[in-house]
Design a protein around this motif. Sequence first.
Motif, PDB file in Angstrom:
ATOM      1  N   VAL A   1       0.829  -1.206   0.000  1.00 61.78           N
ATOM      2  CA  VAL A   1       0.000   0.000   0.000  1.00 61.78           C
ATOM      3  C   VAL A   1       0.867   1.262   0.000  1.00 61.78           C
ATOM      4  O   VAL A   1       0.635   2.184  -0.779  1.00 61.78           O
TER       5      VAL A   1
ATOM      6  N   CYS B   1       0.867   4.147  -2.802  1.00 63.85           N
ATOM      7  CA  CYS B   1       0.462   5.511  -2.464  1.00 63.85           C
ATOM      8  C   CYS B   1       1.591   6.522  -2.684  1.00 63.85           C
ATOM      9  O   CYS B   1       1.346   7.718  -2.763  1.00 63.85           O
TER      10      CYS B   1
ATOM     11  N   LEU C   1      -4.834  14.174  -6.762  1.00 64.56           N
ATOM     12  CA  LEU C   1      -6.111  13.502  -6.496  1.00 64.56           C
ATOM     13  C   LEU C   1      -7.197  14.524  -6.184  1.00 64.56           C
ATOM     14  O   LEU C   1      -8.346  14.365  -6.566  1.00 64.56           O
TER      15      LEU C   1
ATOM     16  N   VAL D   1      -9.511  10.065   4.317  1.00 64.61           N
ATOM     17  CA  VAL D   1      -8.271   9.660   3.655  1.00 64.61           C
ATOM     18  C   VAL D   1      -8.495   8.398   2.803  1.00 64.61           C
ATOM     19  O   VAL D   1      -7.936   8.262   1.718  1.00 64.61           O
ATOM     20  N   HIS D   2      -9.363   7.497   3.270  1.00 67.18           N
ATOM     21  CA  HIS D   2      -9.535   6.250   2.506  1.00 67.18           C
ATOM     22  C   HIS D   2     -10.159   6.513   1.139  1.00 67.18           C
ATOM     23  O   HIS D   2      -9.967   5.734   0.222  1.00 67.18           O
TER      24      HIS D   2
ATOM     25  N   LEU E   1      -9.249   8.713  -0.884  1.00 73.72           N
ATOM     26  CA  LEU E   1      -8.125   8.938  -1.796  1.00 73.72           C
ATOM     27  C   LEU E   1      -7.536   7.607  -2.257  1.00 73.72           C
ATOM     28  O   LEU E   1      -6.887   7.526  -3.298  1.00 73.72           O
ATOM     29  N   LEU E   2      -7.736   6.572  -1.451  1.00 73.89           N
ATOM     30  CA  LEU E   2      -7.109   5.290  -1.778  1.00 73.89           C
ATOM     31  C   LEU E   2      -7.881   4.552  -2.880  1.00 73.89           C
ATOM     32  O   LEU E   2      -7.302   3.732  -3.595  1.00 73.89           O
ATOM     33  N   TYR E   3      -9.166   4.846  -3.022  1.00 71.84           N
ATOM     34  CA  TYR E   3      -9.965   4.122  -4.016  1.00 71.84           C
ATOM     35  C   TYR E   3      -9.471   4.324  -5.453  1.00 71.84           C
ATOM     36  O   TYR E   3      -9.326   3.342  -6.196  1.00 71.84           O
TER      37      TYR E   3
ATOM     38  N   LEU F   1      -6.569   4.962  -6.386  1.00 72.95           N
ATOM     39  CA  LEU F   1      -5.277   4.285  -6.502  1.00 72.95           C
ATOM     40  C   LEU F   1      -5.471   2.772  -6.577  1.00 72.95           C
ATOM     41  O   LEU F   1      -4.759   2.081  -7.302  1.00 72.95           O
ATOM     42  N   ALA F   2      -6.461   2.270  -5.827  1.00 72.66           N
ATOM     43  CA  ALA F   2      -6.749   0.836  -5.888  1.00 72.66           C
ATOM     44  C   ALA F   2      -7.273   0.468  -7.276  1.00 72.66           C
ATOM     45  O   ALA F   2      -6.867  -0.534  -7.861  1.00 72.66           O
TER      46      ALA F   2
END
Lengths: 400, 400
Positions: free
Chosen positions: A137, A141, A149, A167-168, A170-172, A174-175
């Motif tokens: 991860v 990131c 983003l 914050v999560h 922002l991770l979508y 990227l996933a």
Amino acid sequence: VTQPGIDEQLAYLRKGMAEIIREEELRERLAGGRKLRVKAGFDPTAPDLHLGHTVLLRKLKHFQDLGHTVIFLIGDFTALIGDPSGRNVTRPPMTREQIEANAETYKAQVFKILDRERTEVRFNSEWLGKMKFIEDVIPLCSRYTVARLLEREDFAKRFREGQPISVHELLYPLAQAYDSVALQADVEMGGTDQKFNLLVGREIQRDYGQPPQIVATMPLLEGLDGVQKMSKSLGNYIGITEPPEVMYRKVMQISDELMYRYYELLTDLSLAEIAQLKTQMHPMQAKKDLARRIVADFHSPEAAERAAEEFRRVVQEKEVPEGIPAVPLPNGARSAGVVRMDKLLPQIGLADSVSDATRKIKAGAVEVNGVRHRDLGLKLEGTAGQLLIQVGKKWRRVTW
Amino acid sequence: VTQPGIDEQLAYLRKGMAEIIREEELRERLAGGRKLRVKAGFDPTAPDLHLGHTVLLRKLKHFQDLGHTVIFLIGDFTALIGDPSGRNVTRPPMTREQIEANAETYKAQVFKILDRERTEVRFNSEWLGKMKFIEDVIPLCSRYTVARLLEREDFAKRFREGQPISVHELLYPLAQAYDSVALQADVEMGGTDQKFNLLVGREIQRDYGQPPQIVATMPLLEGLDGVQKMSKSLGNYIGITEPPEVMYRKVMQISDELMYRYYELLTDLSLAEIAQLKTQMHPMQAKKDLARRIVADFHSPEAAERAAEEFRRVVQEKEVPEGIPAVPLPNGARSAGVVRMDKLLPQIGLADSVSDATRKIKAGAVEVNGVRHRDLGLKLEGTAGQLLIQVGKKWRRVTW
């Protein structure tokens, strides 16, 4: 089977696309002759597809028509955790079983368009579920900046307005981008509203040493009203599991303009074929043909035949009250084979004024020969010397 | 052993602290009578501690003095991956062996202050290394908003100035906060520059159903110059592995003002004891005592004794040139037992003017009785009727 030339392939694929980044890269890969991997992501929630969803599916099918592989990616990653913030209690996590069941429902629906043999159905939990914080991860990131983003339209708006972005969230993107790495996608497709996320995939692939995927977006399909996007909640949709008669009737209600748009986005006809049809076939007939095609796609040609029959019987030849006043077509109402309905209606006592007539037409309150008519103009070609016009409880038979 | 009352315990802990959030919560937990878990995080890079680092260690010791447990947390989490963006080639990942070796070096140094029996040495890779993307990282990241992380001073500045902030940088404060959850910390301590991160821990613990940790920060120690913070690169430091004689001599060079600050931050004396010492002991003697204490802390009382001896021999009784002009202390130069050095020097021909004298004193060019003197005032108490003053190659013996 001889493959068409690259230019023809490109034209076929490009039809109806909103945007393609970059066309020259797609041309290059097509020229390479390798089977391309064309990815599109779908929600794992219970699918109940309408024609709006099929725009993308049909374009995926076009890639399959040219021999490429479609990856039907079910994004179960997020569904497995529900809303992790716990703020949205209406989004509890889904079980593995629910997701599998939904996948089966998906398949039953999408294989009406897609070729089963050239489709990989995948779940992104397959690789995202193995990712570990430190080893996977953090490196993922590290490839993207917060500022970039936050340029995504919805993030930008919320950030500007002080609405919280967890914050999560922002991770979508990227996933989703990492999905392209895991799948080694050559092309990723989605709606125009997905463009930002698809472009992130392009860059992340480059960071992981892969050639960046080509990004292609499809426009959002307008609903039956021709204005707002087709959606369940707006009621302006045609569901792909609706009965043949319902689908047929709904298609017959759309405007002529929207009909040609639907030809572009909901059939395999080429732009040249659609142009030809525009000039050489009466809109009423073209609309019937479209309705028949759509029903045949999701049911069968026989079901389409039956639906057309039913439509004629119930709608077009419906009980017409006796003693309808017959009025001659007023002088000058016709011009180059077209009647201006907004001007005609007040002249024959079916509207108070041109603007009243316009309003009634737009609202779908006007039927001509048993079919709702939403255009201001009406082509006389193909009508048998009379128009049976109904506005509410008033009827007129216009003859010439 | 009878424990002191809560007020005394609080006063002991609060001494020297920059800030405590919240004191009433600390009071409550102290009153609870349970052994508290006091966490502080340290870099896993090769440690080479100076007195600046011991400010925090000493405060941790104070918690141990009251029976509590200190968690010496080595943040090997990031070290194991190096700079994941690959932009910083000078920060390659460290191996498990390097980290373990550094931990041993740490222990050799910090147990000069900390009580080995009341210290847990932990590595955060222990729990962060087990965290998985879906099950652990996403839920953690859902607890905090992007906007709040961007309020951290350094992030805010970079964001404002358009300097890139990689997404993984946002994850570090959350990971550090999660350390507090994993360790069930009651208190987290750090430098004032760590305040933001420590407060994130407070909130994340609350989200995970734990009582929020108390956050306590220690000020940054000024270096030997009394102005800038003590640091290796500025050269204004005393390393805790330096030889006794070097440590002793360096302490003897600081200003009187800084000496009392060092008493507060580098010894266990209470504020009352320091206040007493200020009024009842000559600064020169107090400084010698401080130097002796510091050497004893990191070497031994015997080593401190030898260092003091050596200092006297080499520095204080160093070869004094013969025939130094003796001058009487000018009338009015003394006031309430204090001599204004900046006024005295021009009167005895060791400076051109008061401002020239001030500059020389500040620059450390003035020695009195063999010791560098950086204060404008000088107490006469304890000096044996004479001051041997040296500025460069000029000497004066001032008598009264």
